[in-house]
Design a protein around this motif. Structure first.
Motif, PDB file in Angstrom:
ATOM      1  N   TRP A   1      32.627   9.420   6.364  1.00  8.32           N
ATOM      2  CA  TRP A   1      32.398   9.870   7.735  1.00  8.32           C
ATOM      3  C   TRP A   1      33.510  10.789   8.249  1.00  8.32           C
ATOM      4  O   TRP A   1      33.262  11.713   9.032  1.00  8.32           O
ATOM      5  CB  TRP A   1      32.265   8.641   8.628  1.00  8.32           C
ATOM      6  N   LYS A   2      34.757  10.570   7.807  1.00  5.12           N
ATOM      7  CA  LYS A   2      35.909  11.276   8.362  1.00  5.12           C
ATOM      8  C   LYS A   2      35.790  12.801   8.323  1.00  5.12           C
ATOM      9  O   LYS A   2      36.129  13.474   9.321  1.00  5.12           O
ATOM     10  CB  LYS A   2      37.197  10.835   7.659  1.00  5.12           C
ATOM     11  N   PRO A   3      35.313  13.432   7.224  1.00  3.40           N
ATOM     12  CA  PRO A   3      35.201  14.901   7.235  1.00  3.40           C
ATOM     13  C   PRO A   3      34.315  15.419   8.368  1.00  3.40           C
ATOM     14  O   PRO A   3      34.597  16.462   8.958  1.00  3.40           O
ATOM     15  CB  PRO A   3      34.591  15.218   5.868  1.00  3.40           C
ATOM     16  N   PHE A   4      33.248  14.679   8.685  1.00  2.76           N
ATOM     17  CA  PHE A   4      32.358  15.090   9.765  1.00  2.76           C
ATOM     18  C   PHE A   4      33.038  14.876  11.119  1.00  2.76           C
ATOM     19  O   PHE A   4      32.925  15.711  12.023  1.00  2.76           O
ATOM     20  CB  PHE A   4      31.040  14.314   9.705  1.00  2.76           C
ATOM     21  N   ARG A   5      33.721  13.759  11.244  1.00  2.97           N
ATOM     22  CA  ARG A   5      34.426  13.473  12.495  1.00  2.97           C
ATOM     23  C   ARG A   5      35.417  14.585  12.819  1.00  2.97           C
ATOM     24  O   ARG A   5      35.496  15.071  13.958  1.00  2.97           O
ATOM     25  CB  ARG A   5      35.147  12.124  12.371  1.00  2.97           C
ATOM     26  N   ASP A   6      36.163  15.007  11.804  1.00  4.11           N
ATOM     27  CA  ASP A   6      37.153  16.069  12.009  1.00  4.11           C
ATOM     28  C   ASP A   6      36.483  17.394  12.358  1.00  4.11           C
ATOM     29  O   ASP A   6      36.944  18.140  13.234  1.00  4.11           O
ATOM     30  CB  ASP A   6      38.015  16.230  10.757  1.00  4.11           C
ATOM     31  N   ALA A   7      35.369  17.704  11.658  1.00  3.23           N
ATOM     32  CA  ALA A   7      34.678  18.978  11.891  1.00  3.23           C
ATOM     33  C   ALA A   7      34.065  19.034  13.287  1.00  3.23           C
ATOM     34  O   ALA A   7      34.086  20.075  13.948  1.00  3.23           O
ATOM     35  CB  ALA A   7      33.595  19.196  10.837  1.00  3.23           C
ATOM     36  N   LEU A   8      33.539  17.906  13.758  1.00  2.00           N
ATOM     37  CA  LEU A   8      32.853  17.893  15.039  1.00  2.00           C
ATOM     38  C   LEU A   8      33.813  17.984  16.224  1.00  2.00           C
ATOM     39  O   LEU A   8      33.384  18.180  17.362  1.00  2.00           O
ATOM     40  CB  LEU A   8      31.993  16.629  15.164  1.00  2.00           C
ATOM     41  N   LYS A   9      35.101  17.870  15.947  1.00  2.57           N
ATOM     42  CA  LYS A   9      36.089  18.071  17.004  1.00  2.57           C
ATOM     43  C   LYS A   9      36.162  19.531  17.430  1.00  2.57           C
ATOM     44  O   LYS A   9      36.766  19.853  18.459  1.00  2.57           O
ATOM     45  CB  LYS A   9      37.461  17.600  16.529  1.00  2.57           C
ATOM     46  N   SER A  10      35.533  20.418  16.643  1.00  2.00           N
ATOM     47  CA  SER A  10      35.563  21.847  16.967  1.00  2.00           C
ATOM     48  C   SER A  10      34.744  22.177  18.200  1.00  2.00           C
ATOM     49  O   SER A  10      34.939  23.219  18.828  1.00  2.00           O
ATOM     50  CB  SER A  10      35.035  22.661  15.777  1.00  2.00           C
ATOM     51  N   CYS A  11      33.791  21.313  18.536  1.00  2.21           N
ATOM     52  CA  CYS A  11      32.988  21.578  19.730  1.00  2.21           C
ATOM     53  C   CYS A  11      33.783  21.174  20.973  1.00  2.21           C
ATOM     54  O   CYS A  11      34.942  20.740  20.880  1.00  2.21           O
ATOM     55  CB  CYS A  11      31.664  20.811  19.666  1.00  2.21           C
TER      56      CYS A  11
END
Length: 941
Positions: free
Chosen positions: A291-301
């Motif tokens: 899950w962590k890679p998605f969590r980090d990527a979604l911080k871009s919004c």
């Protein structure tokens, strides 16, 4: 499941015994013993199948019985296959003699030949062994003291058409829904974890996904977020697949990226600084590293304002995803559960009948224990029950007493399952071989059912029609859910899928990782393989020698080195197959073969599969035609030959069982391929059918021999007169030169007149026709036509009287380069003197004139004596005129037509005449709401 299988075996044994040409007296006696034993056991199967849920010994006994039944089915099929093969060889010899003796008539094929002595001995030994095994099973039957059940005539009746209430409205969840929407819309604080995750947690069937859908589509949520993304995660958690799904939702189209890091970077680019709402539905994986890679990527919004909603059955998942808010979905109240149940169970029932059943219904709904899926499923079951006795039997069922949570959840599904006729039980349970969230295509699924012999014949009804009735029955009972995005596509709820797996756990397997390598596949009958990112076929599956189904879901595909190990297969799906393995010829039982890949030449080995019913070949993008083998005529049981581009050899006319053949290509005069006359006996063709290469026809009698009028089950037909080796239906619309010496124009007229399609045709498409007129004597008999298209008829000087067709809804005239005038003959007005009301194109809704380069006049009806009695196109909604550069004016009757939209492009004269207020034709079109004169419309979509 055992009862359904046994019923099918007993049904086969009767004709097997009575066949005059099948067995010697000794073997026939052995088979009669088998039938007697099977029938004896069949009488106690109802009791045995119920007791297996609590008694492991009974379950083991049923497993033995199923094994013997499967073996018997294989023996019967081997025998029938041997007879078919001998008949094929016999027919080949007759055909060879017929070629040397033209006057000799071809005989009708009949399966009356007798296999050789060796095969007699082989089957005799197998039947004797089966009798011994069944003796042992019969002795054990007496030990268990099963109760006899009365013989039940299991007939699938067409269900009555019903219109259930909309149960998508959540009953008893108003507060939860309002709280959820409030949280989604609430403003975050700097102290909150980013991104803001909300988790909906609850057991399967509790309504988590439905609640998430309501929130996702809530009008305030729609207005609040810039981007909304829905991703069905499921198990296993495939990071690349989930990342691609996010990108597709954001940008559309399949991203041509395979590396996770690149996919995540693309996500960051697409959501950067935006206010986003994500739903991750059905999350199972508890691994934080996934899950962590998605969590980090979604911080871009815009992470303070964005929201992530997760649905899961596991508390651990909600904790792993560091949820800011967790909503646990509890059971419905007793009253709300009753509301869901009663709306379905009592819908369309007489009020007095409802009152008589209400007390029992209350008690039954209590058994649902607040589970919405259980209430809906059981309500669907009770909808078809009318008497108190039937309702009391359901209420008193001992299945409800199971303490185990899973079995408690499956109790209403078990009731619905046991209420199904035997064939439907097999059809439903077979779906356990597909992965969760699989989108079922109805035609493919029912073809698999037919391949396994699950579908019983009923009079003269087509097996495919019967199988679709089965499917409708399962849909009505909520075993399938319609996936509205796609036509004729359905999904199975996770809980229903779990239930299907629970009743077939020793027979149906889904392998999604190497964890399953430790399982025992000796009893496996149906196997689905979806191990991702692995290109090698798992060697441990070689032990599954009893497989009847092998479906590969992995898009990478596998080479199967030991295909001969699976000689009992009935259904086989291969992906990325460039060449069909030669070992396929050993799969004598195979009925269904689906090939995804770039096969250019289909091996002759496939022609030994005389039981094959369904063959589908899906090409890779850009690949060429698939060349069918010369011996294709030996596949006498083939019902569906599916693929867009086949090079068809001679002999296909022998496939008189064909129901589906989308495209028939006629070879040119220098080829050894098939001719049009081969269609003569293919009278079972259904649905859509196309013929291309009609310009290659030299002998008009070939068109007459095709006997198209006898293909009465066809509803759509494409007739392409493109000459030579046609590259496809939609070639470059540039007219090709016609040699005046080959009398092409005259011959096309004769061929079209000789074809004579069936009268019930609803769609007709004529392409590349080179005649100057188009008035075949059969045209006006096609009174049910709804869609007509004439494309690239470059020599056509006038249009046929299409205005007479009473049901015509859509008409396209495209690239008819020689047409100079559209007159009253097009409208179908025959006399100027008749004083009677006439409706021209009474149901036409869409009319297109495209690339009619020489068209100068479109004549109206203003000069007709009886113009007041003529109504033209009273229902026309859209008129498109594109690329008609010489057209001088529009017809006068347009002013009376209730058009919604008029498109004009590439027509400079007309465009000028249609200018607002100033144009000469403005008064004719001024009532039309949408008038599009933009040139970008010239390229017709």
């Amino acid at each position: 499941m055992a009862r359904a299988l046994l019923s099918a075996i007993v049904e086969q044994l009767g004709p097997f015994i009575s066949s005059e040409f099948t067995l010697t007296a000794t073997v026939k006696q052995e088979v009669q013993k088998l039938e007697t034993k099977f029938r004896t056991i069949q009488a106690v199967l109802n009791d045995a199948e119920k007791r297996q849920l609590k008694e492991e010994a009974v379950k083991l006994w049923l497993d033995k019985l199923k094994c013997v039944s499967y073996e018997m089915d294989d023996v019967l099929d081997e025998w029938n296959t041997a007879m078919i093969k001998e008949e094929i060889e016999k027919q080949q010899k007759e055909d060879e003699n017929a070629e040397t003796s033209p006057t000799k008539k071809r005989k009708v094929w009949s399966l009356i030949s007798v296999p050789n002595l060796f095969q007699h001995r082989d089957i005799a030994h197998k039947i004797k062994d089966l009798n011994e095994k069944l003796d042992e099973i019969n002795k054990e039957r007496e030990m268990y003291g099963f109760e006899l059940s009365k013989a039940i005539e299991e007939v699938v009746e067409r269900p009555k058409t019903t219109s259930y209430v909309d149960v998508s409205d959540i009953v008893g969840r108003d507060k939860v829904k309002d709280d959820l929407v409030s949280i989604i819309l609430g403003k975050g604080t700097e102290k909150e974890k980013c991104p803001h995750v909300i988790s909906l947690v609850g057991m399967g069937g509790m309504g988590k996904t439905t609640l998430a859908q309501l929130a996702f589509n809530h009008h305030e949520v729609k207005d609040h977020f810039e981007k909304k993304i829905w991703v069905c995660v499921s198990e296993p958690f495939d990071q690349c697949r989930v990342a691609k799904a996010i990108i597709e939702a954001l940008a559309g189209g399949d991203p041509k990226i395979t590396e996770l890091q690149s996919l995540l970077e693309k996500i960051c680019e697409l959501i950067g600084g935006k206010k986003c709402f994500f739903v991750f539905d059905d999350v199972w994986a508890e691994d934080y590293a996934m899950w962590k890679p998605f969590r980090d990527a979604l911080k871009s919004c815009d992470s303070q304002s964005s929201r992530i909603l997760v649905t899961t059955r596991k508390d651990k998942v909600a904790k792993m995803m560091e949820s800011t808010n967790t909503i646990k979905l509890e059971e419905l109240s007793e009253e709300d559960c009753w509301s869901v149940f009663s709306k379905i169970a009592f819908f369309d029932k007489d009020p007095k009948q409802c009152e008589q059943l209400k007390d029992l219904g209350r008690q039954i709904s209590k058994k649902c224990k607040g589970l919405p899926l259980a209430a809906k499923t059981l309500g669907s079951l009770m909808h078809f029950k009318k008497s108190r006795e039937e309702w009391k039997n359901i209420l008193d069922s001992n299945f409800w007493k199971l303490e185990d949570i899973e079995r408690g959840l499956f109790a209403p599904l078990l009731l619905s399952y046991y209420d199904l006729p035997s064939p439907l039980k097999r059809c439903f349970s077979y779906c356990a071989v597909f992965p969760k969230d699989h989108v079922f295509e109805v035609d493919m699924l029912v073809s698999m059912w037919i391949a396994h012999g699950f579908v019983e014949s009923k009079g003269n009804m087509e097996l495919e029609i019967m199988a679709r009735e089965y499917f409708k029955s399962l849909v009505i009972r909520s075993f399938f859910l319609e996936k509205h995005i796609f036509l004729d596509r359905y999904k199975m709820h996770d809980i229903v899928h779990d239930f299907a797996q629970s009743i077939t756990k020793n027979e149906c397997f889904i392998i999604s990782s190497d964890i399953e390598s430790k399982l025992d596949f000796n009893s496996a009958r149906h196997l689905g393989l979806e191990i991702r990112n692995v290109s090698q076929f798992p060697s441990y599956i070689d032990s599954a020698k009893n497989l009847r189904t092998l479906i590969i879901f992995n898009q990478l595909g596998y080479d199967i080195p030991n295909l001969q190990n699976f000689r009992l297969l009935r259904v086989l799906t291969l992906i990325k197959t460039m060449e069909l393995p030669h070992a396929v010829e050993n799969l004598i039982h195979l009925r269904y073969l689906n090939l995804f890949g770039g096969i250019e030449v289909l091996s002759e080995a496939i022609c030994n599969l005389c039981n094959l019913q369904y063959l589908k070949i899906t090409k890779d993008f850009g690949s060429v035609y698939t060349k069918l083998p010369p011996g294709i005529g030996k596949l006498i049981n083939l019902r569906h030959l599916i693929g867009e581009d086949f090079l068809i050899p001679r002999g296909i006319g022998r496939l008189i069982s064909l129901r589906t053949l989308k495209c028939f290509s006629i070879s040119d005069k220098d080829s050894e391929g098939c001719k049009l006359g081969e269609l003569k006996n293919l009278n079972h063709l259904q649905g859509s059918f196309g013929i291309r290469g009609l310009g290659n026809v030299i002998d008009v009698s070939e068109a007459e021999n095709a006997q198209l009028k006898k293909k009465t089950q066809l509803n759509e037909m494409i007739l392409s007169f493109k000459k030579g080796k046609d590259r496809g239906w939609w070639d470059d619309p540039v007219p090709y030169a016609v040699d005046p010496n080959d009398r092409r124009m005259e011959r096309d007229v004769l061929v079209l007149n000789a074809l004579e399609p069936p009268q019930d045709l609803e769609q007709l498409d004529i392409r590349w026709y080179q005649g100057t007129t188009m008035s075949p004597n059969w045209l006006m008999s096609l009174t049910k036509l709804k869609f007509v298209s004439i494309f690239s008829a470059t020599k056509l000087m006038s249009l046929p009287p299409l205005g007479k067709f009473p049901f015509l809804e859509s008409l396209t005239i495209r690239n008819v380069c020689s047409l100079k005038q559209v007159g009253v003959e097009f409208l179908g007005i025959e006399s100027e003197n008749k004083k009677e009301d006439i409706k021209i194109f009474p149901n036409l809704k869409y009319l297109r004139f495209v690339w009619l380069e020489e068209l100068e006049e479109w004549i109206g009806i203003g000069g007709k004596d009886n113009a007041d009695c003529i109504t033209v196109m009273p229902r026309l909604q859209r008129l498109a005129i594109h690329g008609c550069g010489k057209l001088k004016s529009l017809p006068d009757f347009l002013r009376t037509i209730p058009l919604n939209k008029l498109e004009i492009a590439g027509c400079p004269i007309i465009k000028e005449r249609c200018q607002r207020e100033t144009g000469e034709d403005w008064r004719t079109i001024s009532h039309i709401p949408i008038i599009d004169l933009e040139e970008h419309s010239y390229y017709l979509r």
